[in-house]
Motif scaffolding. Sequence first.
Motif, short mmCIF file in Angstrom:
data_model
loop_
_atom_site.label_atom_id
_atom_site.label_comp_id
_atom_site.label_asym_id
_atom_site.label_seq_id
_atom_site.Cartn_x
_atom_site.Cartn_y
_atom_site.Cartn_z
N SER A 94 0.84 -1.19 0.00
CA SER A 94 0.00 0.00 0.00
C SER A 94 0.88 1.25 0.00
O SER A 94 1.56 1.53 0.99
CB SER A 94 -0.93 0.00 1.22
OG SER A 94 -1.70 1.18 1.25
N LYS A 96 1.73 5.31 -0.12
CA LYS A 96 1.13 6.53 0.41
C LYS A 96 2.05 7.69 0.08
O LYS A 96 3.27 7.53 -0.01
CB LYS A 96 0.93 6.41 1.93
CG LYS A 96 0.01 5.26 2.34
CD LYS A 96 -0.16 5.17 3.85
CE LYS A 96 -1.09 4.01 4.21
NZ LYS A 96 -1.30 3.88 5.66
N GLU A 99 1.19 11.39 3.66
CA GLU A 99 0.00 11.21 4.49
C GLU A 99 0.29 11.66 5.92
O GLU A 99 1.36 11.38 6.46
CB GLU A 99 -0.45 9.75 4.47
CG GLU A 99 -1.71 9.50 5.27
CD GLU A 99 -2.33 8.16 4.96
OE1 GLU A 99 -2.80 7.50 5.92
OE2 GLU A 99 -2.33 7.75 3.79
N THR A 198 5.61 8.95 3.88
CA THR A 198 5.40 8.46 2.51
C THR A 198 5.89 7.02 2.44
O THR A 198 6.92 6.68 3.03
CB THR A 198 6.17 9.34 1.50
OG1 THR A 198 5.61 10.66 1.50
CG2 THR A 198 6.10 8.77 0.10
#
Length: 546
Positions: A94, A96, A99, A198
């Motif tokens: 996943s 990101k 965030e 990140t």
Amino acid sequence: MERIRACLVALAVVSLCGVAQVRSTASDHRYKAGGEVPLYANKVGPLHNPSETYRYFDFPFCSSAPVKEKKEALGEVLNGDRLVSAPYKLEFLSEKEAEIACTRKLTKEEVAKFRTAVSKDYFFQMYYDDLPIWGFLGKVDKEGKADPSECKYYLFKHLIFEIFHNKDRVIEITVRSDPNALVDLTEDEPVNVDFMYTVKWKETDTPFEKRMDKYAHDEESADDDEETGWKYIHGDVFRYPKYKSLFAAALGSGTQLFTLTIFIFILALVGVFYPYNRGALFTALVVIYALTSGIAGYTAASFYCQLEGTNWVRNLLLTGSLFCGPLFVTFCFLNTVAIAYKATVALPFGTIVVIFLIWALVTSPLLVLGGIAGKNSKAEFQAPCRTTKYPREIPPFPWYRKTVPQMAMAGFLPFSAIYIELYYIFASVWGHRIYTIYSILFIVFIILLIVTAFITVALTYFQLAAEDHEWWWRSFLCGGSTGLFIYAYCLYYYNARSDMSGFMQTSFFFGYMACICYGFFLMLGAIGFRASLFFVRHIYRSIKCE
């Protein structure tokens, strides 16, 4: 930034020397896309003081979810680990981008606390699927500023995680800080901080079984007498030594420590102390020392009775306290210092109780049982020659034949054989490196034993050739003198090869190294005496004493 990057590379190879497994949800380390992969925040501390570490949330970090503590095993507690759930969520595959993990408004006091940490090069440690992660809390901008009061202090608020995977397994993780996402800590003013992160995923061909290979460091560093006289003292050479109770106790303790070392090497060679088995070494040391106490009791009591000693109970008490006593005193002092500093290496009361119970319920009973078995063994001292009623007078000899110069000569050669390897061991235990090549260390240990035995035998022969029959204590002291050289190396390492500072780190380093060197003294002293005893029996048996 180049300095920080270099330090991070060094930090990334540190903890696996004493790392125990931080077990993931999937026991086989296999995950599905979007599945939760455990990330634990461990501790925070200054780069150059590896023992001065604190809990992660002792500093004003924040978390969007309730913080959960991981239950620690004995070895992990001894290692100073205090794992809690981290504020970042790194689900498998996943990605990101910037965030926000959580937001916190720092008070003036919290800004000052972070600034002090940044000025001392504080770093954090985390574990992701058993893999260690290291990073600095912030940086100090000193460019063009001669006066330290003019320096700027910044906190990193954006971490960038780069994770490599091979199919459904995590292979490697690195973390770096975004140099453009900084929080100015220079002034004592409240400030709002958005802690961001990140996550980037990349695929790699590295198999799971070799994911720890990058942590192994592979560095190279380059740094005759009389032959007559011994036959004339055959009637005195087996005369029992002075302070035979202390001598037997030292021999018993040294034999136990030698047995402990052999067992530790066996476990290391079969892979028990594999890098991410954090804390296993400390656990093994505590447990094996307790289980081998019977060997100390048996050896000391048996040898004491062979020397015609009568008060075997006092000898047994002396054996049990000869090594544990100084270790206990040192621990009490250093643990008090750690508590005063609120460092994570301070053992909790519960852990101290557990160790005390191990000593009371395992170590002491086995010591007594071993002593009783040794007393009842009815073994007799094997002396090839009969001892005369009155001791022969020892002739005067030059200063270099006295005990202290002989110890210096005896300890130098074995120490020179292990000198190079000592740096890697010290850098692993007291620095930010990892030691995994136990096979090489075992070979060096065997060389140490062989050299210690041969040099002690040689000096014993020269002593007997000079018609000096008081070789018992001399052989033990000469064999164990390598421990004194190792402690002298500690002074050199502290001043020339490390950047340690502060009362706590200094007391921890010299305090525990004193105990370790004392253990080496007893162990190698026992080896030296045993080798000399075998040699003396052999040469006097060969002359067929009348």
